[in-house]
Design a protein around this motif. Structure first.
Motif, PDB file in Angstrom:
ATOM      1  N   PRO A 104      -3.727   7.399   1.641  1.00 19.17           N
ATOM      2  CA  PRO A 104      -4.242   6.045   1.831  1.00 19.17           C
ATOM      3  C   PRO A 104      -5.261   6.012   2.969  1.00 19.17           C
TER       4      PRO A 104
ATOM      5  N   HIS B 191      -3.779  -7.227  -4.354  1.00 20.82           N
ATOM      6  CA  HIS B 191      -4.238  -5.878  -4.722  1.00 20.82           C
ATOM      7  C   HIS B 191      -4.814  -5.894  -6.134  1.00 20.82           C
TER       8      HIS B 191
ATOM      9  N   LEU C 150      -6.418  -2.984  -1.588  1.00 21.29           N
ATOM     10  CA  LEU C 150      -5.584  -4.064  -1.030  1.00 21.29           C
ATOM     11  C   LEU C 150      -6.373  -4.873  -0.013  1.00 21.29           C
TER      12      LEU C 150
ATOM     13  N   ALA D 209      -5.319   2.866  -1.590  1.00 25.96           N
ATOM     14  CA  ALA D 209      -4.203   3.825  -1.646  1.00 25.96           C
ATOM     15  C   ALA D 209      -4.146   4.466  -3.024  1.00 25.96           C
TER      16      ALA D 209
ATOM     17  N   ALA E  31       0.813  -1.229   0.000  1.00 22.79           N
ATOM     18  CA  ALA E  31       0.000   0.000   0.000  1.00 22.79           C
ATOM     19  C   ALA E  31       0.843   1.275   0.000  1.00 22.79           C
TER      20      ALA E  31
END
Ligand SMILES: Cc1cc2nc3c(=O)[nH]c(=O)nc-3n(C[C@H](O)[C@H](O)[C@H](O)COP(=O)(O)OP(=O)(O)OC[C@H]3O[C@@H](n4cnc5c(N)ncnc54)[C@H](O)[C@@H]3O)c2cc1C
Length: 421
Positions: free
Chosen positions: A290, A275, A311, A301, A46
């Motif tokens: 994020p 992700h 994610l 993010a 992230a």
């Protein structure tokens, strides 16, 4: 070619940062890695670099959630039950680490590491030419209900004890601060001492280039064996073998397997994560930092150019098992209620494995039974953030310098014995 002084096994954030720091101290360095960019966990995370990321997953909040976790009814964690028998030592240490006193101790031990993480990233970014990718935006933890916010009171108290700066926002203040969010949230915690790194993979590529430009030897191939010799180590890899006085094992989630033939059986596991990228709707304001939606157990993010990376939480499964997309699909459904999302931009979700220690602290130190073997792995959820400072600590160990931070909490031997339950 003359032998290098030191071989680094693994070219993710931790291995590359170690190789660069060792080179900076004047050592001749070889780095061995298969060289597949997307295979690194450091590629797909992230990009959050937060001083406040000090809480191991095993903590007092585990107990009320455990029944839901065991039934796979909480999207933050998905278990492959059949796999659990293979990670029994990790599981026992994990349960022991969930005691509040242990959790607090781990958080206190992580503060110096996460505090040093950002300055180390800045130094690395200056060298690698990636400074423009670091944004001091802070990051947001979002709570859907007042009850969920109240449930995080202990976390906030511990952050305050350690002087970690944060702001509490109510729903209206949150909408002003982050207008891209369309879901109503009751509260949010803004951790201001946080940077976001857009496209972590670009930093990794820049570090690879810097390593080669500064005289490092990049050897492509997976390490197949580490053998101690009279004068140091022989490192066998898919492309041949290389000898050096010292070796650093920094191969992320593969590290424990690489060390097993030397007799080290670490309480260790892989926490897989996924992700997928989405475009924001053209009429949506940009997402500026994020966000962790605690109700969904997933992160979104910004990655630049109107793209966001969604994610997933943690999947406890074998590193090499086939991907299971249920968690990332659930995360994407939740994200579609949080932001105005367009369609997915990737054909398939990406999957990586967090190198997981049960107590949430990395292993950084000398191997207990072998001279010239340095261990740097197990950075779990904070390896992108703490990779560069770990590299500097590895360089301290390899050159005999006093480590810049206390390393006792990260000593390898704590995970080589049975836990005290
Ligand atoms: C979904 C998700 C979100 C995350 N978000 C964040 C975040 O916001 N902030 C943060 O700080 N962290 C985050 N993390 C965690 C972070 O990505 C990891 O802790 C970090 O990438 C670990 O770095 P590493 O160098 O130890 O491992 P890796 O990046 O996995 O690198 C290991 C390297 O070892 C190599 N290797 C493997 N086997 C061998 C072998 N036999 N021989 C030679 N080389 C080998 C691999 O090819 C790889 O290049 C996240 C992780 C996930 C999955």
């Amino acid at each position: 070619m003359p032998d290098p002084d030191i071989v680094v096994v693994g070219g993710g954030m931790v291995g590359l940062a170690s190789a660069l720091a060792l080179g900076e101290r004047g050592l001749a360095v070889a780095l061995v890695d298969p060289g597949e960019a997307r295979a690194r966990t450091s590629y797909g995370n992230a990009g959050v670099l937060s001083r406040g990321s000090i809480f191991p997953m095993a903590g007092p909040a585990l107990w009320p959630k455990l029944p839901a976790y065991l039934r796979n009814a909480d999207s933050a964690l998905r278990l492959n039950h059949a796999h659990l028998v293979r990670v029994v030592p990790w599981g026992l240490h994990f349960l022991a680490a969930a005691r509040e006193s242990r959790w607090r101790r781990a958080a206190a031990a992580l503060v110096p590491l996460t505090t040093a993480a950002y300055p180390a990233h800045e130094r690395l970014a200056e060298r690698a030419g990636t400074r423009a990718r670091l944004h001091r935006s802070g990051w947001l933890k979002l709570y859907r209900t007042e009850t969920a916010f109240a449930g995080a009171a202990l976390e906030r108290a511990i952050l305050a004890e350690h002087g970690v700066a944060l702001e509490i926002l109510d729903g209206a203040a949150l909408r002003d601060r982050e207008p891209a969010l369309v879901r109503p949230y009751a509260r949010a915690m803004l951790l201001t001492e946080t940077a976001a790194l857009s496209e972590p993979g670009a930093l990794i590529e820049a570090c690879e280039r810097l390593f080669s430009q500064t005289g490092g030897r990049y050897l492509r191939g997976a390490v197949t064996g580490l053998a101690p010799e009279a004068e140091g180590w022989r490192v066998a890899y898919a492309g041949g073998a290389v000898r050096a006085r010292q070796v650093v094992v920094a191969a992320g989630a593969a590290s424990a397997e690489i060390l097993r033939p030397l007799g080290y059986r670490f309480a260790f596991a892989a926490e897989r994560g996924y992700h997928r990228h989405y475009a924001l709707h053209p009429d949506s304001p940009p997402l500026t930092r994020p966000v962790l939606d605690t109700g969904a157990g997933s992160i979104i993010a910004p990655m630049g150019e109107g793209r966001v990376r969604v994610l997933s939480g943690v999947e406890l499964n074998a590193r090499g098992a086939a991907p299971d997309h249920r968690q990332i699909e659930a995360a994407a459904r939740e994200a579609a209620g949080t932001l105005r999302l367009g369609g997915p931009l990737d054909n398939q979700p990406w999957m990586g494995s967090r190198p997981s220690t049960p107590d949430g602290m990395p292993v950084i130190g000398r191997a207990p039974r072998h001279a010239g073997l340095i261990l740097a792995f197990g950075h779990g959820h904070i390896g992108l953030s703490t990779g560069p400072i770990t590299g500097e600590l590895v360089a301290d160990l390899a050159t005999g310098a006093e480590p810049a931070l206390p390393l006792a909490p990260f000593a390898p031997d704590r995970l080589l014995r049975w836990p005290r339950l």
